[in-house]
Design a protein around this motif. Structure first.
Motif, short mmCIF file in Angstrom:
data_model
loop_
_atom_site.label_atom_id
_atom_site.label_comp_id
_atom_site.label_asym_id
_atom_site.label_seq_id
_atom_site.Cartn_x
_atom_site.Cartn_y
_atom_site.Cartn_z
N ASP A 211 0.84 -1.20 0.00
CA ASP A 211 0.00 0.00 0.00
C ASP A 211 0.87 1.24 0.00
O ASP A 211 1.53 1.55 0.99
CB ASP A 211 -0.92 0.01 1.22
CG ASP A 211 -1.62 1.35 1.39
OD1 ASP A 211 -1.98 1.96 0.37
OD2 ASP A 211 -1.79 1.79 2.55
N LEU A 218 -6.50 -1.56 4.01
CA LEU A 218 -5.76 -2.66 4.62
C LEU A 218 -6.64 -3.83 5.05
O LEU A 218 -6.22 -4.99 4.93
CB LEU A 218 -4.93 -2.16 5.79
CG LEU A 218 -3.73 -1.29 5.45
CD1 LEU A 218 -2.82 -1.14 6.66
CD2 LEU A 218 -2.92 -1.85 4.28
N THR A 233 2.12 -1.53 4.43
CA THR A 233 1.80 -0.16 4.07
C THR A 233 2.99 0.75 4.33
O THR A 233 3.71 0.59 5.32
CB THR A 233 0.56 0.36 4.83
OG1 THR A 233 0.33 1.73 4.46
CG2 THR A 233 0.76 0.27 6.34
#
Length: 307
Positions: A211, A218, A233
């Motif tokens: 991400d 998520l 992420t």
């Protein structure tokens, strides 16, 4: 006289002001660079605004910036890989300036036909993309989902994952579809319903998710991957903790600038490297560049022209 752009107090873009600086002298492992271009990154305006002050305070006045392209003016006694006059690019603190010091190991030689603006756009994004894929342990034959694939970090993550032999699906806006397809990725429109659209092209889910968007993705990403340990992420540590995913923020010991730039240059020499750029701003208009970056929806990397 050497100049820089600095802020003496936290606040909006208008706190960025010109300031005079002394010409810095390099330590034994450093190089002094006459800056031609300086990259602009979200961390720059997060530091300036004070949003990071609680856990990443800076000593005011502070000169922002993390990456440059320019010409070597002086080398430290212990530096052997660079000479005065070399064109270089890489990571350097306080990059919004006419002159900076950089660790030699954080620099690379800039090929003559790689323009300085594109080179200055690479270091931070390339390092983040490379580091994330390393931490996700992406292997050949795996399917990787990249959120924010239309942005600079996501765009490079797509290219680096493809270079690893992975199949890549990228969420992005409609304007990035052709670019992603041209790179060899499979674009999926972001926004509501994105997970269903990913399942249409990957019915059995994905092996890993990166991400680079910071959007609320998520929870469904963990469901698609089946394992939070393969979801990372670069933008949302809170959500990573909530959903059992990984967060990578770099920091001491984690920097991968050297191998990241090596890989970017490999793709460049092959003629396949893509680095989307926004219209440039002069160094003196750094405040306007921050306003544009904070507004969102950029079509490429922001770079300040110093020359």
């Amino acid at each position: 006289m050497p100049e820089a752009i600095a802020f003496a107090a936290y606040g909006g873009p208008d706190v960025l002001k010109p300031t005079s600086i002394d010409i810095p002298e390099p330590d034994p492992t450093q190089v002094r660079v006459a800056v031609r271009q300086a990259g602009v990154n979200p961390l720059d305006w997060k530091l300036r605004s004070g949003a990071m002050a609680a856990f990443m305070p800076v000593e005011l006045p502070w000169i922002p910036g993390l990456e440059v392209a320019g010409t070597v003016e002086e080398t430290g006694d212990g530096v052997s890989g660079f000479q005065v006059g070399d064109e270089v690019f890489g990571r350097a603190p306080h990059a919004y300036a006419t002159h900076v010091l950089a660790d030699a190991e954080a620099l690379a030689h800039r090929p003559e036909d790689l323009d300085a603006r594109r080179a200055a756009a690479l270091p931070v994004a390339a390092e983040a993309a490379y580091r994330a894929l390393e931490e996700l342990r992406v292997e050949p034959g795996e399917t990787v989902l990249v959120h924010g694939a239309g942005g600079v970090v996501g765009n490079l993550a797509v290219q680096f994952a493809l270079e690893r032999g992975a199949r890549v699906i990228g969420t992005a806006g409609e304007g990035a579809r052709d670019r992603l397809t041209g790179l060899g990725a499979e674009p999926v429109t972001y926004g509501e319903g994105w997970a269903g659209r990913v399942r249409e092209v990957a019915p059995h889910g994905v092996d890993a998710v990166l991400d680079a968007s910071g959007a609320d993705v998520l929870r469904e990403s963990v469901e698609l991957a089946g394992d939070g340990g393969r979801v990372l992420t670069l933008a949302d540590p809170g959500a990573a903790q909530e959903y059992g995913a990984l967060f990578s923020g770099g920091g001491p010991g984690a920097d991968r600038t050297g191998p990241a730039l090596d890989l970017a240059l490999t793709l460049y020499r092959r003629g396949t490297l893509s680095v989307p750029l926004h219209a440039p701003y002069p160094l003196t208009e750094a405040a306007e560049a921050h306003r544009r970056g904070e507004a969102g929806g950029l079509d490429g990397k922001l770079v300040l022209t110093v020359e």
